[in-house]
Design a protein around this motif. Structure first.
Motif, PDB file in Angstrom:
ATOM      1  N   PRO A   1       0.825  -1.212   0.000  1.00  0.00           N
ATOM      2  CA  PRO A   1       0.000   0.000   0.000  1.00  0.00           C
ATOM      3  C   PRO A   1       0.859   1.262   0.000  1.00  0.00           C
ATOM      4  O   PRO A   1       1.808   1.357   0.779  1.00  0.00           O
ATOM      5  CB  PRO A   1      -0.800  -0.119   1.302  1.00  0.00           C
ATOM      6  CG  PRO A   1      -0.803  -1.576   1.633  1.00  0.00           C
ATOM      7  CD  PRO A   1       0.487  -2.132   1.099  1.00  0.00           C
ATOM      8  N   GLY A   2       0.542   2.192  -0.887  1.00  0.00           N
ATOM      9  CA  GLY A   2       1.291   3.447  -0.986  1.00  0.00           C
ATOM     10  C   GLY A   2       2.326   3.427  -2.088  1.00  0.00           C
ATOM     11  O   GLY A   2       2.753   4.477  -2.553  1.00  0.00           O
ATOM     12  N   PHE A   3       2.747   2.228  -2.513  1.00  0.00           N
ATOM     13  CA  PHE A   3       3.703   2.160  -3.618  1.00  0.00           C
ATOM     14  C   PHE A   3       2.983   2.537  -4.909  1.00  0.00           C
ATOM     15  O   PHE A   3       1.785   2.318  -5.051  1.00  0.00           O
ATOM     16  CB  PHE A   3       4.326   0.755  -3.718  1.00  0.00           C
ATOM     17  CG  PHE A   3       5.515   0.564  -2.819  1.00  0.00           C
ATOM     18  CD1 PHE A   3       5.390   0.741  -1.445  1.00  0.00           C
ATOM     19  CD2 PHE A   3       6.762   0.231  -3.332  1.00  0.00           C
ATOM     20  CE1 PHE A   3       6.487   0.585  -0.596  1.00  0.00           C
ATOM     21  CE2 PHE A   3       7.863   0.076  -2.488  1.00  0.00           C
ATOM     22  CZ  PHE A   3       7.729   0.247  -1.126  1.00  0.00           C
ATOM     23  N   PRO A   4       3.723   3.113  -5.883  1.00  0.00           N
ATOM     24  CA  PRO A   4       3.058   3.633  -7.079  1.00  0.00           C
ATOM     25  C   PRO A   4       2.498   2.547  -7.991  1.00  0.00           C
ATOM     26  O   PRO A   4       2.994   1.426  -8.006  1.00  0.00           O
ATOM     27  CB  PRO A   4       4.169   4.399  -7.793  1.00  0.00           C
ATOM     28  CG  PRO A   4       5.433   3.812  -7.301  1.00  0.00           C
ATOM     29  CD  PRO A   4       5.176   3.372  -5.897  1.00  0.00           C
ATOM     30  N   ARG A   5       1.465   2.911  -8.666  1.00  0.00           N
ATOM     31  CA  ARG A   5       0.917   2.060  -9.733  1.00  0.00           C
ATOM     32  C   ARG A   5       1.362   2.690 -11.049  1.00  0.00           C
ATOM     33  O   ARG A   5       0.638   3.470 -11.634  1.00  0.00           O
ATOM     34  CB  ARG A   5      -0.613   2.047  -9.685  1.00  0.00           C
ATOM     35  CG  ARG A   5      -1.192   1.659  -8.362  1.00  0.00           C
ATOM     36  CD  ARG A   5      -1.328   0.146  -8.242  1.00  0.00           C
ATOM     37  NE  ARG A   5      -1.673  -0.240  -6.890  1.00  0.00           N
ATOM     38  CZ  ARG A   5      -0.790  -0.408  -5.898  1.00  0.00           C
ATOM     39  NH1 ARG A   5       0.510  -0.222  -6.105  1.00  0.00           N
ATOM     40  NH2 ARG A   5      -1.167  -0.744  -4.701  1.00  0.00           N
ATOM     41  N   SER A   6       2.611   2.408 -11.442  1.00  0.00           N
ATOM     42  CA  SER A   6       3.157   3.091 -12.617  1.00  0.00           C
ATOM     43  C   SER A   6       2.571   2.538 -13.901  1.00  0.00           C
ATOM     44  O   SER A   6       2.485   1.326 -14.071  1.00  0.00           O
ATOM     45  CB  SER A   6       4.674   2.957 -12.651  1.00  0.00           C
ATOM     46  OG  SER A   6       5.179   3.651 -13.763  1.00  0.00           O
ATOM     47  N   GLY A   7       2.166   3.446 -14.772  1.00  0.00           N
ATOM     48  CA  GLY A   7       1.567   3.016 -16.024  1.00  0.00           C
ATOM     49  C   GLY A   7       2.436   3.289 -17.238  1.00  0.00           C
ATOM     50  O   GLY A   7       1.993   3.141 -18.363  1.00  0.00           O
ATOM     51  N   VAL A   8       3.695   3.720 -17.014  1.00  0.00           N
ATOM     52  CA  VAL A   8       4.549   4.079 -18.142  1.00  0.00           C
ATOM     53  C   VAL A   8       5.135   2.821 -18.778  1.00  0.00           C
ATOM     54  O   VAL A   8       5.702   1.987 -18.078  1.00  0.00           O
ATOM     55  CB  VAL A   8       5.727   4.976 -17.666  1.00  0.00           C
ATOM     56  CG1 VAL A   8       6.515   5.503 -18.851  1.00  0.00           C
ATOM     57  CG2 VAL A   8       5.209   6.106 -16.831  1.00  0.00           C
ATOM     58  N   SER A   9       4.997   2.687 -20.081  1.00  0.00           N
ATOM     59  CA  SER A   9       5.522   1.475 -20.713  1.00  0.00           C
ATOM     60  C   SER A   9       7.035   1.455 -20.571  1.00  0.00           C
ATOM     61  O   SER A   9       7.701   2.477 -20.703  1.00  0.00           O
ATOM     62  CB  SER A   9       5.097   1.399 -22.172  1.00  0.00           C
ATOM     63  OG  SER A   9       5.685   2.424 -22.917  1.00  0.00           O
ATOM     64  N   GLY A  10       7.561   0.285 -20.274  1.00  0.00           N
ATOM     65  CA  GLY A  10       8.999   0.172 -20.023  1.00  0.00           C
ATOM     66  C   GLY A  10       9.318   0.236 -18.544  1.00  0.00           C
ATOM     67  O   GLY A  10      10.469   0.141 -18.155  1.00  0.00           O
TER      68      GLY A  10
END
Ligand code: HPA
Length: 267
Positions: free
Chosen positions: A46-55
């Protein structure tokens, strides 16, 4: 924060790394060099990012790297994804909470210097925050007034320089200028960056450096140069080029970092 901290401690199963690495574009493959790897998806923390950037994946990989305990963060949140410069704060707080004292950040960047071409590696000696934002906006305590005179730790920087020398790997040094992104800069902005004293430009890292100093972590950062900046070659820039070129400098930086961990980190 406590939930993520407890979960990560449990997953580490007795491993107590003092150093963490944030893997930018081109360095994701470094997790494959981790022995006795414990892997934890950001989704479990919880709190860690949900990164959506490809790569960019989203995973903590901890274990031994060149014989030294390490924690790698594969995937980061960028300010341009949501306008939150403090998006990495919970993750960095968890790292400080498990006893990490040394943080090495990596990124892909554009070069403002024609002599530092694609495939180069640059040790960041200082930065210019040109984003208009700051991850400590809203922090209520006086701790927000963080001094950044020596933001990039001398001991860690020397260790990286030494490792580059020992491995015969070319290493540039310079100032990184943080632009918000996500669009690339204009040629006029790059001319401005040059006269302002920047050597490379990019869209990450600076907020993490500020947060790390806020949390009392020693920090160093390296850029993998994927391209000459806007207006320098006549060609348009693209994220595809960043992804294609990042592994070239990434392999060089991996060689340097492996040696840093092999030699042992400074205090
Ligand atoms: N500008 C900003 N960020 C970047 C670049 C650039 O030219 N290349 C890779 N990341």
């Amino acid at each position: 924060m406590m939930e993520a901290l407890d979960h990560l401690v449990e997953k580490l199963d007795g491993l107590a790394p003092k150093a963490a690495l944030v893997l930018g574009s081109g360095l994701g493959g470094l997790v494959d060099q981790v022995k006795d790897a414990r892997r934890v998806s950001y989704a479990e923390l919880p709190g860690f990012p949900r990164s959506g950037v490809s790569g960019h994946a989203g995973e903590v990989v901890a274990g031994h790297f060149a014989g030294t305990p390490v924690l790698m963060l594969s995937g980061r949140a960028h300010y341009y994804e949501h306008g939150n410069a403090a998006a990495m704060r919970p993750a960095l707080e968890v790292l400080a909470g498990i006893g990490i004292s040394h943080l090495i950040l990596t990124n892909a960047a554009g070069s403002v210097d024609p002599e530092m071409g694609p495939g180069s590696v640059m040790l960041i000696t200082d930065h210019i925050n040109f984003s208009g934002s700051n991850p400590l906006i809203g922090e209520p305590s006086d701790r927000r007034f963080v001094g950044l005179t020596e933001a990039y730790d001398k001991g860690l920087r020397s260790a990286i320089e030494k490792a580059a020398k020992e491995t015969g790997t070319a290493l540039h040094r310079g100032v990184y200028m943080w632009f918000s992104g996500p669009c690339f800069e204009t040629p006029a902005e790059i001319r401005m960056a040059r006269v302002m004293g920047a050597n490379a430009v990019g869209m990450s890292t600076v907020p993490e450096v500020i947060l790390a100093r806020f949390l009392g972590l020693k920090v160093a950062a390296c850029s993998v140069i994927t391209n000459l900046a806007a207006g320098m070659t006549g060609a348009e820039l693209s994220h595809q080029e960043t992804k294609d070129m990042a592994p070239v400098g990434g392999a060089r930086l991996a060689t340097i970092l492996r040696r840093v961990f092999q030699d042992g980190l400074p205090d």
